[in-house]
Design a protein around this motif. Structure first.
Motif, PDB file in Angstrom:
ATOM      1  N   PHE A 192       0.831  -1.209   0.000  1.00 52.22           N
ATOM      2  CA  PHE A 192       0.000   0.000   0.000  1.00 52.22           C
ATOM      3  C   PHE A 192       0.864   1.257   0.000  1.00 52.22           C
ATOM      4  N   LEU A 193       1.918   1.249   0.842  1.00 57.52           N
ATOM      5  CA  LEU A 193       2.799   2.414   0.884  1.00 57.52           C
ATOM      6  C   LEU A 193       3.539   2.596  -0.433  1.00 57.52           C
ATOM      7  N   GLU A 194       3.931   1.489  -1.057  1.00 57.88           N
ATOM      8  CA  GLU A 194       4.594   1.595  -2.347  1.00 57.88           C
ATOM      9  C   GLU A 194       3.654   2.163  -3.412  1.00 57.88           C
ATOM     10  N   ASP A 195       2.383   1.745  -3.362  1.00 48.47           N
ATOM     11  CA  ASP A 195       1.407   2.289  -4.313  1.00 48.47           C
ATOM     12  C   ASP A 195       1.192   3.782  -4.083  1.00 48.47           C
ATOM     13  N   VAL A 196       1.136   4.189  -2.806  1.00 45.74           N
ATOM     14  CA  VAL A 196       0.976   5.609  -2.495  1.00 45.74           C
ATOM     15  C   VAL A 196       2.177   6.404  -2.999  1.00 45.74           C
ATOM     16  N   GLU A 197       3.368   5.841  -2.822  1.00 47.23           N
ATOM     17  CA  GLU A 197       4.574   6.541  -3.273  1.00 47.23           C
ATOM     18  C   GLU A 197       4.593   6.685  -4.788  1.00 47.23           C
ATOM     19  N   ARG A 198       4.168   5.640  -5.493  1.00 46.62           N
ATOM     20  CA  ARG A 198       4.103   5.726  -6.951  1.00 46.62           C
ATOM     21  C   ARG A 198       3.045   6.738  -7.382  1.00 46.62           C
ATOM     22  N   MET A 199       1.941   6.797  -6.634  1.00 50.37           N
ATOM     23  CA  MET A 199       0.903   7.781  -6.947  1.00 50.37           C
ATOM     24  C   MET A 199       1.426   9.195  -6.740  1.00 50.37           C
ATOM     25  N   VAL A 200       2.220   9.390  -5.692  1.00 49.68           N
ATOM     26  CA  VAL A 200       2.811  10.702  -5.433  1.00 49.68           C
ATOM     27  C   VAL A 200       3.759  11.090  -6.565  1.00 49.68           C
ATOM     28  N   ASP A 201       4.598  10.143  -7.004  1.00 54.80           N
ATOM     29  CA  ASP A 201       5.510  10.418  -8.120  1.00 54.80           C
ATOM     30  C   ASP A 201       4.733  10.824  -9.373  1.00 54.80           C
ATOM     31  N   ALA A 202       3.665  10.068  -9.652  1.00 57.25           N
ATOM     32  CA  ALA A 202       2.872  10.365 -10.849  1.00 57.25           C
ATOM     33  C   ALA A 202       2.177  11.722 -10.732  1.00 57.25           C
ATOM     34  N   VAL A 251       0.071  29.869  -0.069  1.00 55.33           N
ATOM     35  CA  VAL A 251       0.254  28.606  -0.793  1.00 55.33           C
ATOM     36  C   VAL A 251       1.042  27.613   0.052  1.00 55.33           C
ATOM     37  N   VAL A 252       2.110  28.077   0.697  1.00 54.54           N
ATOM     38  CA  VAL A 252       2.916  27.191   1.550  1.00 54.54           C
ATOM     39  C   VAL A 252       2.090  26.699   2.739  1.00 54.54           C
ATOM     40  N   LYS A 253       1.301  27.582   3.332  1.00 57.17           N
ATOM     41  CA  LYS A 253       0.456  27.188   4.457  1.00 57.17           C
ATOM     42  C   LYS A 253      -0.567  26.145   4.033  1.00 57.17           C
ATOM     43  N   THR A 254      -1.155  26.326   2.864  1.00 55.76           N
ATOM     44  CA  THR A 254      -2.112  25.343   2.353  1.00 55.76           C
ATOM     45  C   THR A 254      -1.436  24.009   2.075  1.00 55.76           C
ATOM     46  N   SER A 255      -0.215  24.050   1.564  1.00 52.72           N
ATOM     47  CA  SER A 255       0.536  22.813   1.287  1.00 52.72           C
ATOM     48  C   SER A 255       0.771  22.021   2.571  1.00 52.72           C
ATOM     49  N   TYR A 256       1.140  22.718   3.634  1.00 53.62           N
ATOM     50  CA  TYR A 256       1.365  22.019   4.896  1.00 53.62           C
ATOM     51  C   TYR A 256       0.062  21.425   5.432  1.00 53.62           C
ATOM     52  N   SER A 257      -1.045  22.104   5.236  1.00 56.57           N
ATOM     53  CA  SER A 257      -2.338  21.557   5.668  1.00 56.57           C
ATOM     54  C   SER A 257      -2.661  20.282   4.892  1.00 56.57           C
ATOM     55  N   TYR A 258      -2.401  20.290   3.580  1.00 61.39           N
ATOM     56  CA  TYR A 258      -2.611  19.078   2.783  1.00 61.39           C
ATOM     57  C   TYR A 258      -1.708  17.946   3.264  1.00 61.39           C
ATOM     58  N   TYR A 259      -0.449  18.275   3.558  1.00 62.03           N
ATOM     59  CA  TYR A 259       0.495  17.261   4.006  1.00 62.03           C
ATOM     60  C   TYR A 259       0.061  16.659   5.344  1.00 62.03           C
ATOM     61  N   ALA A 260      -0.358  17.505   6.281  1.00 62.22           N
ATOM     62  CA  ALA A 260      -0.819  17.004   7.582  1.00 62.22           C
ATOM     63  C   ALA A 260      -2.041  16.107   7.420  1.00 62.22           C
ATOM     64  N   LEU A 261      -2.962  16.480   6.523  1.00 57.36           N
ATOM     65  CA  LEU A 261      -4.138  15.654   6.279  1.00 57.36           C
ATOM     66  C   LEU A 261      -3.755  14.327   5.650  1.00 57.36           C
ATOM     67  N   LEU A 262      -2.815  14.365   4.706  1.00 56.78           N
ATOM     68  CA  LEU A 262      -2.360  13.128   4.056  1.00 56.78           C
ATOM     69  C   LEU A 262      -1.707  12.192   5.060  1.00 56.78           C
ATOM     70  N   ARG A 263      -0.845  12.691   5.925  1.00 56.17           N
ATOM     71  CA  ARG A 263      -0.197  11.859   6.934  1.00 56.17           C
ATOM     72  C   ARG A 263      -1.220  11.282   7.902  1.00 56.17           C
ATOM     73  N   GLN A 264      -2.208  12.077   8.240  1.00 58.97           N
ATOM     74  CA  GLN A 264      -3.236  11.599   9.175  1.00 58.97           C
ATOM     75  C   GLN A 264      -4.051  10.469   8.563  1.00 58.97           C
ATOM     76  N   GLN A 265      -4.398  10.613   7.294  1.00 63.23           N
ATOM     77  CA  GLN A 265      -5.181   9.564   6.638  1.00 63.23           C
ATOM     78  C   GLN A 265      -4.362   8.284   6.446  1.00 63.23           C
ATOM     79  N   LEU A 266      -3.073   8.422   6.115  1.00 66.71           N
ATOM     80  CA  LEU A 266      -2.229   7.245   5.927  1.00 66.71           C
ATOM     81  C   LEU A 266      -1.936   6.543   7.239  1.00 66.71           C
ATOM     82  N   SER A 267      -1.884   7.295   8.324  1.00 64.80           N
ATOM     83  CA  SER A 267      -1.622   6.671   9.621  1.00 64.80           C
ATOM     84  C   SER A 267      -2.767   5.784  10.080  1.00 64.80           C
ATOM     85  N   LYS A 268      -3.952   6.014   9.544  1.00 71.60           N
ATOM     86  CA  LYS A 268      -5.096   5.171   9.899  1.00 71.60           C
ATOM     87  C   LYS A 268      -5.092   3.833   9.189  1.00 71.60           C
TER      88      LYS A 268
END
Length: 342
Positions: free
Chosen positions: A26-36, A325-342
């Protein structure tokens, strides 16, 4: 008793192994999705920039000719020095940006060669078999060259817009110096000089408006996609275990930040300098004739509306927008980490 404990441990490990394998996949698929996602968004924005330059190249050439023409080239030594200083500063910034793009492209091409399994720099699907030794080498060379050329080309496109911003800011400095010279001791024909300053101001305004009309769409796309690209790049940096790949993504993240600053910082300087024209046009100690003062008053009133560019009519090209834009990026990153941690 010991044998039963070992058997229980082995049974537990055998039960968890499929889950761990699924989690790793799953993590490998997420990483490939991020690259794409990073690759797709970067190329989409660059495609918009290239199409803008191709479709509107006639208007861009006219703007460049105007910047090099007699309207924006003053023969006075003091005014000429302002323009030359600005050009040298812009050249230094451009060289730094091009070097950063080249370094990022080089690192991007080196990373696959350092892995245990050699892959192409761009890990995407191809409509033909690339496992052969000759075709793989050809595709590796093609990918390496295309990544570097694409990065340098994108940096050059951004520098074109940033350079036009900088030229407009320099012209405002020249305008302020000419306005300050009106009414000084020994000056003559103040009214004629004031009229020339008004025309000069209108030319600068027209230059900025034309620039906003030409590059408004690319800047809008840049702001929209930058938040997602920064989020994905930060995630890639946090999950990678390869030092060279981490350095590559850090370089890429720096390039994305520089893209934002190449638009927002010159735009912020342009906005600030345009508001200073009013102070130069009608100083508090003015004691000239009434005819000239009316002309200068009109210039001061027009300067109350700053020269600001709104990309797509939504994003103000300034430093607060880059921070948002940077603040919004960090919010997206925090949300992504939270969802992946579940």
């Amino acid at each position: 008793m010991l044998s039963r404990t070992r058997a229980a441990i082995f049974l537990l490990m055998a039960t968890l192994r499929p889950r761990l394998t699924w989690h790793q996949q799953f993590l490998e698929d997420v990483e490939r999705m991020v690259d794409a996602a990073v690759l797709l968004l970067s190329h989409l924005v660059q495609a918009v920039k290239v199409l803008t330059i191709i479709v509107r190249q006639g208007r861009i050439k006219r703007m460049i000719e105007m910047a090099d023409g007699s309207a924006f080239t003053k023969p006075e030594s003091k005014l000429k020095a302002i323009r030359e200083t600005t050009i040298r500063l812009a050249a230094i910034i451009g060289n730094v940006i091009l070097c950063s793009a080249c370094n990022t492209g080089i690192f991007w091409c080196i990373v696959p060669a350092l892995n245990t399994e050699l892959t192409l720099p761009l890990r995407t699907a191809y409509p033909f078999d690339i496992d052969g030794p000759y075709i793989f080498a050809a595709m590796y060379a093609y990918s390496a060259i295309s990544v570097t050329v694409s990065g340098v080309g994108d940096a050059a496109e951004n520098f074109l817009v940033s350079g036009m911003f900088t030229i407009a800011s320099a012209q405002l400095d020249v305008l302020r110096e000419e306005l300050k010279a009106i009414g000084t001791e020994g000056s003559t024909d103040n009214y004629e000089k004031a009229k020339l300053c008004v025309k000069y101001h209108q030319q600068i305004i027209g230059y900025v408006e034309e620039m906003a009309d030409i590059f408004g769409l690319p800047m809008f796309c840049q702001f929209v996609t930058s938040s997602v690209v920064i989020c994905m790049t930060i995630y890639k940096i946090t999950v990678t275990k390869e030092p060279v790949e981490m350095v590559t993504m850090v370089f890429y993240l720096i390039c994305v930040f520089m893209e934002l600053l190449m638009y927002c910082y010159p735009g912020d300087v342009l906005l600030y300098k345009s508001m200073l024209v009013a102070e130069a046009a009608y100083p508090s100690e003015w004691s000239g004739d009434q005819k000239t003062s009316r002309v200068l008053l009109l210039t001061a009133l027009r300067s109350q509306r700053p020269l600001a560019i709104d990309a797509g009519g939504i994003f103000r090209v300034s430093l607060p927008t880059a921070a948002a834009v940077v603040k919004t990026s960090y919010s997206y990153y925090a949300l992504l980490r939270q969802q992946l941690s579940k």
